[in-house]
Scaffold this motif. Structure first.
Motif, PDB file in Angstrom:
ATOM      1  N   ASP A   1       0.805  -1.208   0.000  1.00 13.95           N
ATOM      2  CA  ASP A   1       0.000   0.000   0.000  1.00 13.95           C
ATOM      3  C   ASP A   1       0.844   1.267   0.000  1.00 13.95           C
ATOM      4  OD1 ASP A   1      -2.317  -1.495  -0.119  1.00 13.95           O
ATOM      5  OD2 ASP A   1      -2.565  -1.549   2.052  1.00 13.95           O
TER       6      ASP A   1
ATOM      7  N   CYS B   1       0.763   3.872  -2.989  1.00 11.82           N
ATOM      8  CA  CYS B   1       0.342   5.226  -2.651  1.00 11.82           C
ATOM      9  C   CYS B   1       1.354   6.261  -3.126  1.00 11.82           C
ATOM     10  CB  CYS B   1       0.173   5.316  -1.137  1.00 11.82           C
ATOM     11  SG  CYS B   1      -0.116   6.960  -0.483  1.00 11.82           S
TER      12      CYS B   1
ATOM     13  N   ASN C   1       0.402  -1.491  -6.730  1.00  9.36           N
ATOM     14  CA  ASN C   1      -0.697  -0.585  -6.397  1.00  9.36           C
ATOM     15  C   ASN C   1      -2.054  -1.294  -6.439  1.00  9.36           C
ATOM     16  OD1 ASN C   1      -2.100   1.727  -5.814  1.00  9.36           O
ATOM     17  ND2 ASN C   1      -1.682   2.725  -7.761  1.00  9.36           N
TER      18      ASN C   1
ATOM     19  N   ALA D   1      -4.296  -1.232  -4.197  1.00  9.89           N
ATOM     20  CA  ALA D   1      -5.337  -0.395  -3.598  1.00  9.89           C
ATOM     21  C   ALA D   1      -5.864   0.646  -4.591  1.00  9.89           C
ATOM     22  CB  ALA D   1      -4.797   0.307  -2.354  1.00  9.89           C
TER      23      ALA D   1
ATOM     24  N   ASP E   1     -10.139  -1.679  -3.401  1.00  6.98           N
ATOM     25  CA  ASP E   1      -8.913  -2.480  -3.369  1.00  6.98           C
ATOM     26  C   ASP E   1      -9.123  -3.747  -4.195  1.00  6.98           C
ATOM     27  OD1 ASP E   1      -6.603  -3.915  -2.584  1.00  6.98           O
ATOM     28  OD2 ASP E   1      -6.727  -3.174  -0.537  1.00  6.98           O
TER      29      ASP E   1
ATOM     30  N   LEU F   1      -9.512   2.395   0.073  1.00  9.26           N
ATOM     31  CA  LEU F   1      -8.571   2.815   1.110  1.00  9.26           C
ATOM     32  C   LEU F   1      -8.284   4.311   1.042  1.00  9.26           C
ATOM     33  CD1 LEU F   1      -5.929  -0.067   0.985  1.00  9.26           C
ATOM     34  CD2 LEU F   1      -7.986   0.114   2.382  1.00  9.26           C
TER      35      LEU F   1
ATOM     36  N   ALA G   1      -2.244   3.245   4.285  1.00  6.61           N
ATOM     37  CA  ALA G   1      -0.985   2.675   3.803  1.00  6.61           C
ATOM     38  C   ALA G   1       0.126   2.769   4.851  1.00  6.61           C
ATOM     39  CB  ALA G   1      -0.542   3.395   2.526  1.00  6.61           C
TER      40      ALA G   1
END
Length: 185
Positions: free
Chosen positions: A31, A35, A41, A43, A97, A148, A153
Motif C-alpha cells: 500500500d 500510494c 498498487n 489499492a 482495493d 482505502l 498505507a
C-alpha cells in the motif's frame, strides 16, 4: 511483491549526500509503495511520485548503487521532504482495493483484521460476490474490498520514523534540501 531500495539524501550547496538506507525501514509494503510510487498498487491509489527516474544530481555513492541494481522494471523515483510533508492522507483511492480484506468476527460482534489476499482458489465465490456486494459473510469471517485512504498505507510500516529522520535533516538543510530516492527490485 517489489522490495524497495534507496536512500535519503541531503543537499549542501549544490551537492547531494546520501545518509539513510531506506530498505531496512520501509521493507515490503504494497500500500505504501502504491500510494507513493505506483508500485504494487493493488489499492488503486493515484500515485503521487511515480516515474520520476533517478535524479541526475544524486550522490556519487547512491549513483553507483542505483546503476548496479537498476533494470527496466526498477521503477526509480524520488520525492522531496517538502512534498511528503504536504500529502493529504485522507485522500481516497480511485476504486475498491483489488485485494480482499478478511476479518474474523468475535462473539461480541467486534472484528479483527486477519489478512489481505488476491487469489485463493477455494474462495473464488467470495471474489464473485464482492463484484456486486460491499461485504460477504461466511461463519465468523467477513470479506470486503474497501476503498482505502492514503493513511491506510501507513500502519505496520516505519514511514513515521523515516519522516522524523527526514524532518531532523530538513531542520538543518531545509525542506527542499532533503529527498528520498528509491527504486524497486
Amino acid at each position: 511483491m517489489a522490495q524497495i531500495y534507496g536512500a535519503v539524501e541531503f543537499r549542501i550547496e549544490d551537492e547531494w549526500h546520501d545518509v539513510i538506507n531506506v530498505s531496512s525501514l520501509l521493507l515490503q509494503h504494497y500500500d505504501l509503495n502504491g500510494c507513493l510510487f505506483g508500485v504494487d498498487n493493488y489499492a488503486d491509489f493515484v500515485p503521487l511520485f511515480a516515474g520520476r527516474g533517478v535524479p541526475e544530481d544524486c550522490s556519487e555513492n547512491l549513483k553507483q548503487k542505483v546503476f548496479t541494481y537498476l533494470d527496466d522494471e526498477s521503477w526509480p523515483s524520488w520525492v522531496l521532504y517538502s512534498e511528503l510533508a504536504c500529502i493529504d492522507w485522507d485522500e481516497r483511492a480511485v476504486s475498491r482495493d483489488y485485494r480482499i480484506s478478511e476479518y474474523v468476527v468475535y462473539g461480541d460482534g467486534k472484528e479483527k483484521f486477519v489478512t489481505k489476499w488476491l487469489n485463493r482458489l477455494e474462495h473464488d465465490w467470495v471474489r464473485e460476490a464482492l463484484e456486486t456486494e460491499l461485504e460477504v459473510r461466511s461463519g465468523d469471517r467477513v470479506f470486503r474490498r474497501p476503498v482505502l485512504r492514503r493513511a491506510d498505507a501507513i500502519p505496520d510500516t516505519e514511514f513515521g520514523l523515516l519522516m522524523k529522520l527526514m524532518g531532523c535533516l530538513a531542520d538543518r538543510f531545509g525542506v527542499d534540501g532533503v529527498r528520498l530516492v528509491v527504486w524497486f527490485g
